[in-house]
Structures are given as C-alpha cells and as structure tokens.
Write an enzyme that holds these catalytic residues in place. Structure first.
Site, PDB file in Angstrom:
ATOM      1  N   LYS A 131       0.751  -1.281  -0.135  1.00 16.38           N
ATOM      2  CA  LYS A 131      -0.007  -0.181  -0.067  1.00 16.38           C
ATOM      3  C   LYS A 131       0.724   1.240   0.183  1.00 16.38           C
ATOM      4  CE  LYS A 131      -4.009   1.831   2.835  1.00 16.38           C
ATOM      5  NZ  LYS A 131      -4.826   1.452   3.882  1.00 16.38           N
TER       6      LYS A 131
ATOM      7  N   SER B 193      -9.741   1.344   2.859  1.00 20.27           N
ATOM      8  CA  SER B 193      -8.806   2.300   2.018  1.00 20.27           C
ATOM      9  C   SER B 193      -7.616   1.405   1.233  1.00 20.27           C
ATOM     10  CB  SER B 193      -7.937   3.142   2.952  1.00 20.27           C
ATOM     11  OG  SER B 193      -7.221   2.667   3.706  1.00 20.27           O
TER      12      SER B 193
ATOM     13  N   SER C 175      -9.682  -1.131   6.972  1.00 20.76           N
ATOM     14  CA  SER C 175      -9.113  -0.745   5.844  1.00 20.76           C
ATOM     15  C   SER C 175      -8.382  -1.796   5.017  1.00 20.76           C
ATOM     16  CB  SER C 175      -8.140   0.349   5.740  1.00 20.76           C
ATOM     17  OG  SER C 175      -8.911   1.670   5.764  1.00 20.76           O
TER      18      SER C 175
END
Ligand SMILES: [Mg+2]
Ligand SMILES: [Zn+2]
Lengths: 92, 471, 488
Positions: free
Chosen positions: C78, C153, C177
């Site tokens: 990420k 996310s 997330s």
C-alpha cells in the site's frame, strides 16, 4: 450547532483555509458529523484514568549516539534549500 | 499605594544526555545546520519516537534534587501547534501527568519557592529569519528538555535571580545540565503580576517569553512591574497576554496574532507507552546522584572546619567541591587546601565557565601530598604557596621543586644563628626598631626568610629577632 | 488439506525451476501494466527493483542456496508504507514527489526475504475512506466487476491481489481498511493484533488504531505473510514481543470451539449478506464448533468513538505536511504562513480536510471533555466488553461489511452515510484485536461477501486456524477466481 465562526477558528488552528463559498456547505457537513459524534454523550461510561490499553510500559532506548544521516539525504525532499538549511523564501 | 511583585517561572533546561530524546542523533551544541538529523527528528512521515532512558533518569534526578515527588505513573502527551521549527507540528511533552510534582527550592532568606512540576519534553529546531525568508535548522530539534514550573512564589527581582542561580547550581551539581543561559541551555518564561500590598488575590499576569540572561530578566521584570502598576493606577486593566522583551529598548511588548495559538489540543501521545517509576528504580537513580549541595555545604563546614563563605564558594561547582574533597581528605589542615583553591587556583580562572570546567594542571592527589608536607611541619605555608605556583605552571609534583634542604626543616639553633647574623647585617634597622619603629623589624625578617629560603617560621623568627635586638 | 496457498505454489515452481524468478516477475509486471488500465490497482510500478530482486533469487537458485519463504514472490505494498528511494505518496497531492530515505520495518523484512515488489498500490488518501475513491490518482476498481469499487482504504492492494497482479500485498487497517476491501474483492484480509506488526514507516493516519497486515488469496498465504512480518521491532515502542507464529497451527481440529455471534452486529445488515453469514455458521457447526449467541450493546457506540479518536489523532498526525521538508509546496504565496496554509488547503482532498477539522474540533478547548475524553472512556468500555465476550467464546463471527462492494461514486454523497458502512470493522481497531475477513459466498448482486472472525489479543494462531478450517470446508462454494492477471 457549530457556527461559521467556529469552523473558521478550527480551520485556523488546523492551518487550512476555507473559501467563503465553501463555508456554508462545510459548516453543514461538520454539523452532521458532529451530531453523529455526539452520540457518545447519550451513554454513561466509567472514567478511565488514561488509556494504557496495550498495557506496555517503560519502553526505552539506551543513550548511545548513532551517526546522523548525511545532510544531502535530510534535505533531499525539501522543495527549497540553501546553505544546508530548509528554506521558505518570501514571495513578492 | 504600594504594590507587590508576584513572579512565577517556567524554566526550560536542556539535559546533557549524549543523544536526543526520541532518536539517537547527537545533542552536541552547534555544528553545521541539519547535520545532527535523521528521519525521526525531522519528522519524516511514518517515523516513530523512542524514549531515551537517560532523559527519564536525569529528570528524576532533577526532581529528587528539588524535593519533588516522583510520579509512579506518567505518560507523554502531544502539544499541537503548526510552526516551522516543530517538524511534526506537535511537541511531545507531558501535560496532566508530569514525571515530578510538588517540590521546592530554598532561598538564602529562608523562603521556599514551591515547584508545581517538572516534566520532560523535546526542544524545537531553530529558525533564522533573513529579509522575510525563513531558514530552518533541526539540529536542536529533539534535544531533551525539562520544564521546571514554580508556583507564583517569587516576590522580588533578587529572589528571581537567586532562584535561577540556585537552580543552575543544583542542576549542574547533579550533572544533568550545563545550564548555560548564553547558549540557550537554560531559558525562562517569567509570569509577572502585581497586587497592592496586603491584598490576598493575585492580579492578572503577563508572561514574558524566552529570557536567556539574568540581567535582561531583571530589566524585563522591573519594566513589567512599572507598566502594570501604571496601568492599574491610571484605572486601566492588565491584560493576560504573552509579551516579549526587547533588549534594545529595555521594554516588554505584547506578541500579536497569537489569539488562537494557545489552544494546544493536548492528548496522549499514542506512539509512546506509560512511564512507570517503581520504588526500586527511584532508589537506584537516587544512588547514582551526588550528595545534595546543601547537605554538602553543611558537611564541609563541620568536617573540614571551613568558614561558611569559603565552603559556599567550593560547593558552587561540583568539580571543585569534588577536587577539594579529594585533596583535603585526611589532611590536618583542610583550610590550607581551601585557601590554595580559592586563592591561587581561582586567580588563574577568570570566568564562571572556567570555574565550571576547573581545568588546573595540578591533580587533587598532588595538592594532597603538598599539604601533607605542611601538616608534618616539613615546610611552611609560604613555601607551599610558591611551590604550588610552580606546580600550576608545570603540572609537575611538589617534590620536583623542593630540595632536601627545603624538606629538612630548621633546628632552633640554626634559626638563632641566622637571626643573629641578620641583625648584625642590619644594624640601622635594628636601631630604628629600638627607637620605636615597629616596621623596621619586618625588613630584618625579610632577610631571614630569604636566607632560609622560606623554611623559617616567620612568627618564631620575628620573636627571636626582637629578643636579639633588645638584648 | 487442499493447497489453496498461491505463495507455496509459486515457491514450488521456482524451486523446481519450472519457471525462473525473472520470467515470473516479467509476467507479473506485464499483467500489472496492462490490467492496471482497467483496475487502477497500482499507482506506481517498480520494474527495476523487482527485476533486480528476481535476478538475485535466480542467482541463489542456481547456486543452490536456501531461499526464504517469501523469496521471489511477486507482491505489492500500500502506498502509505515507506520505501527507501521509491516514491511514497499516501495517494495525496500533498506528498507527490516524496521519496523516503528509509524503509518501513515491514518492507525491510520482506526485502531481506527477497520478496519481489511489483509496485505501490492505490489507496484512499491517507487511508481515509471506504472506497479507494479519495485517492488523488482515482479509485481502484473491483476485479469482480469494474463498475464496482475495490473498497478501501487498501483498495489497490485488494484489487491487485484479487486480480492476481500480485501474489500478496500489505495493507493497513485503521477502521477496516484491510478487511473491507478484502471482503469486497472476495479474498482474505488480516488485521493483526495492535502491536503484533511494527508500524515503523507506516505513514500514520490514527496511531493507536493503525496496523499493517496481509491481503492474500488464501488463509494459508495470510499465515505465511503474518509469520514473516509479526516481529518485535525496537523502532516501534508499541510493538510487542507476544506475537506467536500462526502457520504451524493451521489444520488443528476445531471440534468444541465456541464461536460467539453478537446480535448487534447484524442490525442493518443486508439480507443476502446475512444469508451468506448463516451458511458460514452452518459450516462451522458441521465442523463441530458450537455457536454461542450473545449481546454486546456497547458496540453501537463504536462508530462515533472511532471517528472521534481516529480523527483527533489524524488532525495531529497530518499537521506536519507544511511544504517545508518534503512533499508539495503551493506555487503562489506571499509569506511563510500563507505558504503553509495554501499548501495544506490545496494538497489535501475534501475527506482528509473534513477529518482534520473534526479531529481539531473534538480536541479543542471546550470540546475535549464532551468528545475526546468521553470517547476515550467508551473505548475502555468497549475493550472490557470484548474481554467479557472472550471469557465465554473462542472467536467471534460477524459480517465484515453489511453489504457488498458499492457502485463507483456511491460514497461521495454523504460523509455520515459512508461512515456507517464501517460499523462491523471498527470495533476490532478500537479494542486492538485481530480480525480476519474470509470470503463466504456472494450477494444477490453476485459480488463477494466476507465473513469476519475476531479473536482475543495475540490469538492469531487460533484465529487463522478457525478461518483456515472454514476455507478448507467451503472454498469451492465461496471463492471465485478472477480471470485476469497471471495464470499459473
Ligand atoms: Mg514547555
Ligand atoms: Zn535524529
């Protein structure tokens, strides 16, 4: 209810600028979020001294010097630098 | 109406740990800009602080030395404000659970200045302003500080000055800081208010920020006192505000545009864990501490039979006190040791900083040997002095400068012979003495001392000379 | 035991020299490049670093050297995980051009294992969002249906792994997330116990909630990656030494295991999602587990508690983006203060600004007690409620999300409405517990549904085994591979 003035004050603290045309919708947004957050006040909770939920304590580092980074690396990401300093130049 | 000055101090002191409070960069003063930096102390995204153990220990020492309670549980908090010298936009500090609480510092007039708290926090970086441009250096960012907060107990400029000096002495003494105001390692925020004498409640206070000289502090407080009294007497009100002292004009002035800046939105620092100081930990820190200077002073007076004023001078710097103690231990004449330090050695040390460093060529062991010669009667004080002078010049031990003859001492017969010879050689002076000129005897004594190279006891010699002349 | 793990499968291919690591890496890079046009899973590809590592793995293979468990495995991070020398932006305009000068601890670990970084993955700006659409690069798409979001996310990682543009990825989970996008994309997402995985180098959203964890195609893969990264780190004071390896626990019998089902978690859950959950619980019963229904009333306050505390921490964590040391700086300004204000106002997106403002508000003088302090106290209440629950059950089973993946642009309308979708995931972060989402079937829209299992602190070995047992029993019915990316 949060007022325009309060929103502007919070924005100043957060170093964010709010354009006049944004103010109404932002205030409305913030009011609905704050109203939602205010749900915490509809319930009783025991007072906890302070949150130590991971129950860790006394995590220390020894006082031993490790060489610092090269200045070139430290300044590498700076939008502007001069003579080894980070620099914010005044504009006209 | 007479007004009374009310002062409280917040003193920031940089600790003399080797590394910064949350990273392993050096705390060394100076250095090229941004050369004592790493991702942590310039606040790069994703970095985390790691607390330096020595910072906690030093702060506990400072607390113990100022009669504080040490909190068994404390924590770190974030003080949030956006400013370029603060790379994370928050200072990691302590808010509602400081490491030390409720202490005091005693003044010479017998008053105790109460300490509200001592907490640990990080220093900010340095900004250099140049024609509206801002240059930022983070070398000082993350240097450990303790903030020592008094109650509003100080009642005069003299008390403020003595309090700061006392604090400096204590903190230097226990070795947690060099407390150099001129280098910024000790800075004071001064809260000043006034009230009519006899009134119970306090007036509104103004805070003068960042004072780094005792002289300016005195000026700032005096100015602020007058300003506030003038305001009250002319029917106006003192506003609670932050002011800065202008060194040029000697005035304080309000700092504008800070109306929101006081909302620091403190909350617990989630990247750090609780600090627990157990009884054992506190005791072990206490053991590492040198003796309390006040106790040491009392002990110097009683154990070494020193005048209090002399003891006070020796105590002021820990290196000197330690030096004295090593040199005087076991000596019959510790006062002589004190005199050597306060006289000849101090004569060679000009500034307070030099005294703090106390770099002298003679080791305390060498001074001790010299004093033992005095104790055993082998040499006299004047010879001690001249020998010490040579030792201070060269760093060589006493033996190098004393001949066997020097160390042999003088028999009564030898002294008598020398004195008779001296009277014979100074007939005129002897006649003057007989005629009532007391001083004339000193001249003859001078030649006795010269002839014996200082080995003669001047009092004995003087008595002997007088006898010889009268006879 | 059916081998569902793609990591052991690739490991075998490499070790038996059926394919070279360089060849495999090229395939992944190629598919990432082509498929990314549809999925927008990656915001940056890192072919240079990937091929260099691959060459090193091939050299070790040729020399007959021992390989680490994750050596040669194509993976993604990420874009809030710091990578030395590789741009790391949190998908925010304010960090465009920022190149870290140090590695996050998790990346350091994976690098030492010779894991192959294909690229940095898309995310909601500063991890604030549930759809990945607050990314300054636009949102990642769901490989099951590109008209749907990948979730957020960590949407980019989920999209990449579900589409097999990477064999696994690391995401971060502050309020769901990792688990929510894993659920939306029909794969596995593990949010470890707070303190199990180092946060050093993870760009902070809310420090007391954030935790890095694996997003994988199977529970076996999740256990392998978890074992690699769950290590004590002296750089992170909140890092713990208590984490235990999980892989070796997979396969243990779960007969008699008590699965707690708190009824409040099912309020407002869509019927098709509920049905998928009921089926999953039946599978557990067939495996000999005991279902224990119970009530956890305090759960209903978890959303406001989460938003107050997380935003408070975020408002502080995001203060540092001032255009002085790194990142973007506004073009036009008069003086320094205006520069800072304009840089922040132009650099942050609307959602990030909203959360900074809320966080500033709840901490500011006059509101601290009513909001921050109160929420902190309720956090304590919630922690105790979970402790009580784990006194009479081994794991808790609930939905991961009350619905399936949203259509694109669905969440942009109303902030509060969007926050409500996090209802099932945030309690785990509030209490610092481990939670895992595993696929458990499909909704009426044939989009994946996730089953969330929650364990007590540091119970990952038992938690992952519980998930593994379900996966073994139900995989054929609940998992659907997407026909994109590399076919192995
Ligand atoms: Mg302070
Ligand atoms: Zn540093």
């Amino acid at each position: 209810m949060v007022t325009h003035e309060e929103i502007l004050k919070i924005a100043r603290l957060a170093k964010l600028s709010v354009a006049p045309e944004e103010l109404d919708s932002l205030t409305k947004d913030m009011n609905s979020i704050i109203e939602f957050a205010d749900a915490v006040n509809s319930v009783a909770a025991e007072d906890s001294d302070f949150d130590n939920s991971n129950s860790l304590s006394n995590v220390f580092r020894e006082d031993k010097v490790v060489p610092s980074y090269d200045r070139e690396e430290i300044l590498k990401n700076a939008p502007n630098q001069e003579d080894g300093y980070f620099l914010v130049r005044r504009r006209m | 109406m007479n007004y009374e000055l009310i002062c409280g101090l917040e003193t920031h002191v940089e600790l003399s740990t080797k590394t910064k409070i949350f990273c392993s960069c050096s705390t060394e003063f100076g250095g090229e800009p941004n050369t004592h930096c790493c991702p942590i102390c310039i606040g790069l995204p994703g970095t985390l602080p790691k607390l330096n153990k020595a910072v906690v220990e030093y702060a506990v020492m400072a607390g113990l030395a100022t009669n504080c309670e040490i909190s068994p549980v404390s924590k770190m908090d974030r003080k949030n404000y956006v400013y370029p010298d603060l790379p994370k936009a928050y200072q990691i500090s302590q808010y509602d659970m400081p490491l030390c609480k409720s202490g005091w510092v005693g003044l010479s007039n017998g008053r105790r200045i109460r300490l509200n708290r001592i907490h640990i926090e990080e220093d900010a970086g340095k900004l250099v302003h140049d024609r509206g441009n801002t240059f930022v250096d983070y070398n000082r960012g993350g240097v450990p500080l303790i903030e020592i907060v008094t109650e509003p107990d100080l009642r005069s400029i003299e008390e403020v000055q003595e309090y700061v000096e006392k604090l400096q002495m204590i903190l230097r003494y226990i070795g947690v800081s060099d407390c150099k105001m001129q280098e910024g390692s000790l800075r004071c925020d001064v809260n000043v208010s006034v009230r009519p004498v006899g009134q119970e409640e306090f007036g509104t206070r103004a805070e003068i920020k960042n004072m780094n000289s005792l002289a300016y502090m005195a000026k700032a407080i005096a100015y602020e006192f007058d300003r506030q009294v003038d305001l009250i007497q002319s029917g106006e009100e003192v506003v609670q505000e932050t002011r800065r002292f202008d060194e040029g004009s000697g005035c304080t002035e309000g700092m504008r545009g800070k109306e929101d800046a006081d909302d620091y939105r403190y909350f617990r620092e989630p990247d750090l864990v609780a600090i627990l100081v157990s009884d054992e930990m506190r005791k072990s820190i206490q053991k590492q501490m040198p003796e309390d200077p006040q106790k040491r002073l009392t002990r110097f007076v009683s154990d070494f039979d020193l005048p209090e004023a002399d003891a006070r001078l020796l105590i002021e710097h820990r290196r000197i006190a330690d030096y004295f103690e090593t040199a005087a231990k076991g000596a019959k004449n510790p006062r002589a040791v004190a005199n050597c330090i306060l006289g000849q050695m101090f004569a060679r040390l000009g500034t307070e900083a030099e005294k703090e460093q106390f770099e002298v060529a003679v080791t305390p062991e060498q001074l001790h040997e010299l004093i033992l010669l005095l104790d055993s009667g082998k040499i006299r004080m004047n010879l001690v002095k001249s020998t010490l002078e040579k030792m201070l010049d060269t760093g060589k031990p006493a033996k190098e400068f004393l001949s066997e003859q020097d160390l042999a001492g003088m028999s009564a017969d030898d002294l008598k012979a020398v004195c008779e010879k001296a009277v014979a050689e100074n007939e005129a002076a002897a006649a003057d003495y007989l005629a009532g000129k007391e001083k004339a005897l000193k001249a003859i004594l001078g030649s006795v001392m010269k002839a014996t190279r200082g080995r003669a006891n001047p009092q004995e010699a003087e008595k002997l000379l007088a006898d010889i002349i009268r006879r | 035991m059916e081998p569902y793990g793609i990591i052991p499968k690739i490991g075998k291919l490499l070790r038996s020299k059926e394919i070279s690591c360089t060849e495999l890496t090229k395939q992944y890079l190629h598919s990432a490049e082509t498929e990314n046009k549809r999925l927008n899973a990656y915001v940056k590809l890192t072919p240079e670093a990937a091929l260099k590592t691959a060459a090193e793995v091939d050299r070790k293979l040729a020399a007959g050297e021992e390989l680490s468990p994750l050596a040669g495995i194509p993976m993604t991070l990420k874009d809030n995980i710091s990578t030395n020398g590789i741009e790391t932006t949190c998908c925010s305009k304010i960090l465009r051009g920022y190149t870290p000068i140090y590695d996050a601890t998790v990346w350091d670990i994976l690098k030492r294992q010779d894991a192959v970084l294909i690229g940095k993955a898309n995310m909601d700006e500063f991890a604030m969002g549930s759809s990945c659409e607050t990314s300054c690069f636009g949102g990642a798409r769901n490989p099951h249906n590109t008209e749907r979001v990948a979730g957020g996310s960590s949407g980019g990682v989920a999209s990449a792994v579900a589409g097999n543009l990477a064999a696994f990825g690391l995401g971060s989970d502050t309020g769901g997330s990792i688990r929510q996008p894993a659920s939306f994309c029909g794969i596995v997402g593990l949010k470890p116990t707070y303190g199990a995985v180092s946060r050093y180098g993870l760009i902070a959203y809310a420090s007391s909630f954030d935790q890095i964890g694996p997003i994988t195609r199977s529970v076996e893969d999740a256990a392998l990656v978890y074992d690699a990264i769950a290590k004590y780190d002296p750089m992170d004071s909140t890092s713990s030494e208590k984490a235990q390896p999980a892989f070796s626990s997979l396969g243990k019998d779960i007969k008699g295991m008590k699965i707690g089902v708190p009824k409040e978690y099912f309020d407002g859950v869509r019927e098709d999602v509920k049905a998928a959950l009921q089926n999953a619980l039946k599978v557990y019963e067939s495996l000999g587990a005991e279902i224990v229904d119970f009530s956890m009333p305090s759960i209903q306050y978890s959303l406001p508690v989460y938003y107050i505390l997380a935003c408070a921490e975020a408002s502080s964590n995001l203060g540092r983006y001032d255009g002085i040391r790194y990142g973007a700086r506004t073009e036009h300004y008069a003086d320094r203060d205006e520069m800072i204000c304009k840089t922040r106002s132009e650099g942050f997106g609307a959602e990030v600004k909203r959360r900074i403002l809320l966080g500033t508000y709840v901490l500011s003088a006059g509101y601290y007690d009513a909001f921050y302090k109160k929420a902190q106290n309720l956090r304590g209440t919630l922690i105790r409620a979970f402790e009580d629950a784990f006194a009479h059950c081994d794991v808790i089973a609930v939905p991961t999300v009350p619905m399936t993946a949203f259509p694109l642009n669905f969440t942009a309308q109303d902030a509060v409405e969007t926050y409500l979708t996090d209802i099932c995931t945030v309690p785990v972060n509030i209490a610092g517990l481990p939670g895992i989402s595993v696929p458990c079937g499909f909704g009426g829209d044939s989009m994946p549904v996730g089953l969330q299992l929650i364990g007590a602190r540091f119970s990952e070995p038992a938690l992952l085994n519980a998930a593994f047992q379900y996966e073994q029993a139900a995989r054929r019915d609940v998992f659907r591979a997407v026909e994109t990316g590399v076919v192995l």
